[in-house]
Design an enzyme around this catalytic site. Structure first.
Site, PDB file in Angstrom:
ATOM      1  N   CYS A  13      -3.272   1.763  39.546  1.00 39.63           N
ATOM      2  CA  CYS A  13      -2.813   0.850  38.480  1.00 39.63           C
ATOM      3  C   CYS A  13      -3.578  -0.491  38.454  1.00 39.63           C
ATOM      4  O   CYS A  13      -3.547  -1.257  39.422  1.00 39.63           O
ATOM      5  CB  CYS A  13      -1.322   0.577  38.621  1.00 39.63           C
ATOM      6  SG  CYS A  13      -0.727  -0.524  37.314  1.00 39.63           S
ATOM      7  N   LYS A  40       9.505   9.512  39.273  1.00 40.41           N
ATOM      8  CA  LYS A  40       9.967   8.170  39.654  1.00 40.41           C
ATOM      9  C   LYS A  40      11.295   8.234  40.407  1.00 40.41           C
ATOM     10  O   LYS A  40      12.240   8.870  39.925  1.00 40.41           O
ATOM     11  CB  LYS A  40      10.157   7.319  38.395  1.00 40.41           C
ATOM     12  CG  LYS A  40       8.865   7.071  37.631  1.00 40.41           C
ATOM     13  CD  LYS A  40       9.131   6.379  36.300  1.00 40.41           C
ATOM     14  CE  LYS A  40       7.826   6.267  35.507  1.00 40.41           C
ATOM     15  NZ  LYS A  40       8.021   5.861  34.120  1.00 40.41           N
ATOM     16  N   VAL A  53       5.140   0.060  37.045  1.00 45.84           N
ATOM     17  CA  VAL A  53       4.658  -0.820  38.101  1.00 45.84           C
ATOM     18  C   VAL A  53       3.692  -1.805  37.440  1.00 45.84           C
ATOM     19  O   VAL A  53       3.129  -1.491  36.379  1.00 45.84           O
ATOM     20  CB  VAL A  53       3.938  -0.030  39.221  1.00 45.84           C
ATOM     21  CG1 VAL A  53       4.909   0.853  39.977  1.00 45.84           C
ATOM     22  CG2 VAL A  53       2.768   0.786  38.705  1.00 45.84           C
ATOM     23  N   GLU A  65       6.430  -6.827  35.138  1.00 49.02           N
ATOM     24  CA  GLU A  65       5.332  -7.228  34.252  1.00 49.02           C
ATOM     25  C   GLU A  65       4.326  -8.102  35.011  1.00 49.02           C
ATOM     26  O   GLU A  65       4.661  -9.170  35.536  1.00 49.02           O
ATOM     27  CB  GLU A  65       5.826  -7.968  32.994  1.00 49.02           C
ATOM     28  CG  GLU A  65       6.501  -7.056  31.986  1.00 49.02           C
ATOM     29  CD  GLU A  65       5.525  -6.068  31.354  1.00 49.02           C
ATOM     30  OE1 GLU A  65       4.448  -6.463  30.895  1.00 49.02           O
ATOM     31  OE2 GLU A  65       5.845  -4.870  31.355  1.00 49.02           O
ATOM     32  N   SER A  66       3.071  -7.635  34.988  1.00 54.53           N
ATOM     33  CA  SER A  66       2.047  -8.312  35.790  1.00 54.53           C
ATOM     34  C   SER A  66       1.824  -9.770  35.360  1.00 54.53           C
ATOM     35  O   SER A  66       1.561 -10.627  36.211  1.00 54.53           O
ATOM     36  CB  SER A  66       0.726  -7.544  35.713  1.00 54.53           C
ATOM     37  OG  SER A  66       0.253  -7.485  34.384  1.00 54.53           O
TER      38      SER A  66
HETATM   39  N1  LIG Z   1       2.580  -4.489  30.666  1.00 52.71           N
HETATM   40  C1  LIG Z   1       2.688  -3.955  31.996  1.00 52.71           C
HETATM   41  C2  LIG Z   1       1.891  -2.667  32.075  1.00 52.71           C
HETATM   42  C3  LIG Z   1       2.119  -1.945  33.391  1.00 52.71           C
HETATM   43  C4  LIG Z   1       1.761  -0.467  33.280  1.00 52.71           C
HETATM   44  O1  LIG Z   1       1.341   0.034  32.227  1.00 52.71           O
HETATM   45  N2  LIG Z   1       1.939   0.232  34.416  1.00 52.71           N
HETATM   46  C5  LIG Z   1       1.707   1.656  34.409  1.00 52.71           C
HETATM   47  C6  LIG Z   1       0.816   2.057  35.581  1.00 52.71           C
HETATM   48  S1  LIG Z   1      -0.793   1.302  35.440  1.00 52.71           S
HETATM   49  C7  LIG Z   1       3.028   2.380  34.632  1.00 52.71           C
HETATM   50  O2  LIG Z   1       3.796   1.986  35.477  1.00 52.71           O
HETATM   51  N3  LIG Z   1       3.248   3.467  33.904  1.00 52.71           N
HETATM   52  C8  LIG Z   1       4.407   4.273  34.086  1.00 52.71           C
HETATM   53  C9  LIG Z   1       5.023   4.705  32.795  1.00 52.71           C
HETATM   54  O3  LIG Z   1       4.633   4.148  31.735  1.00 52.71           O
HETATM   55  O4  LIG Z   1       5.879   5.577  32.848  1.00 52.71           O
HETATM   56  C10 LIG Z   1       2.209  -4.983  33.028  1.00 52.71           C
HETATM   57  O5  LIG Z   1       1.402  -5.853  32.661  1.00 52.71           O
HETATM   58  O6  LIG Z   1       2.675  -4.965  34.180  1.00 52.71           O
END
Ligand SMILES: N[C@@H](CCC(=O)N[C@@H](CS)C(=O)NCC(=O)O)C(=O)O
Length: 236
Positions: A13, A40, A53, A65-66
């Site tokens: 990620c 999950k 994540v 949220e990052s």
């Molecule tokens: N906007 C979120 C995006 C985070 C994101 O897209 N994480 C992905 C992994 S890179 C995730 O957890 N995906 C799981 C899902 O959508 O089910 C951030 O900035 O933290």
């Protein structure tokens, strides 16, 4: 160590990497907890409103949220990575959004089987890097001498291209001298190197292979067979 920060992570990620890089830059110790995004766990579903994540667990609260996570880290731990001046800070936040939009484009590059979609995202990413080229100074970092949050959020993008550039000539860097120099500096930065596990590139190749898109077609024949250890992530 009850109060150690926990970073709930997934190996590929790029958003998790943002938080890991910022914590490393600030020498903040943290523990990583990996979750399987294809299955999950209940505790994760409960804690993560969007099911994504990274999460940063601070004592008994889970930040998600990052963007908010790195902003929190920057307010609480020295050295500050954002500029102090409000206008400069707002500008940096806006460039973080450009980086986020490149990550959305990358998702298509990684997964699409359609040449037209691939080409359109390739062009979109190239144009966004050209915008970066126009605002970069003499470096070494986005804003000059001080490594900042924009550096931390762009580094995971460059990491993808360490693998993509082996697979296809994407023409991404031609004439982007400052971006190219920035890229190689970021890839050598210890905080950036430490943000992923050592088998990151193999996991990314496996991910591409399993999605079987255009980039996977260019994996060398001997690399075509997916490793049995990897699972298909929901997002990389
Ligand atoms: N906007 C979120 C995006 C985070 C994101 O897209 N994480 C992905 C992994 S890179 C995730 O957890 N995906 C799981 C899902 O959508 O089910 C951030 O900035 O933290």
């Amino acid at each position: 160590m009850q109060n150690t920060l926990k970073l709930v992570s997934f190996a590929l990620c790029p958003y998790v990497q943002r938080a890991a890089i910022v914590m490393a830059e600030k020498s903040v110790p943290f523990e990583r907890v990996n979750v399987d995004l294809s299955d999950k766990p209940d505790w994760f579903r409960e804690m993560s409103p969007l099911g994504k994540v990274p999460l940063l667990i601070v004592v008994d609260q889970a930040l998600f949220e990052s963007g908010p996570i790195v902003e929190y880290l920057d307010e609480v731990y020295a050295p500050a990575l954002h500029p102090k001046d409000p206008l400069a800070k707002a500008r940096h936040r806006a460039w973080m959004e450009v980086a986020t939009s490149i990550l959305s484009d990358i998702w298509v590059l990684e997964t699409t089987k359609d040449e037209a979609s691939f080409a359109s995202k390739q062009t979109a990413i190239r144009e966004k890097f050209a915008r970066f080229e126009n605002v970069l100074g003499d470096g070494p970092w986005f804003a000059g001498d001080r490594f900042g949050i924009v550096d931390a959020v762009v580094a995971p993008i460059f990491r993808y291209f360490e693998v993509f550039d082996e697979l296809r000539d994407l023409g991404m860097w031609a004439d982007l001298r400052k971006v190219s120099t920035w890229r190689s500096r970021l890839m050598q930065r210890p905080s950036v190197q430490a943000a992923v596990q050592p088998d990151y590139a193999d996991l990314l190749r496996d991910f591409l292979r399993r999605h079987d898109g255009i980039l996977a077609r260019n994996l060398p024949e001997r690399q075509k067979k997916p490793s049995t250890a990897s699972k298909v992530p929901a997002r990389a």
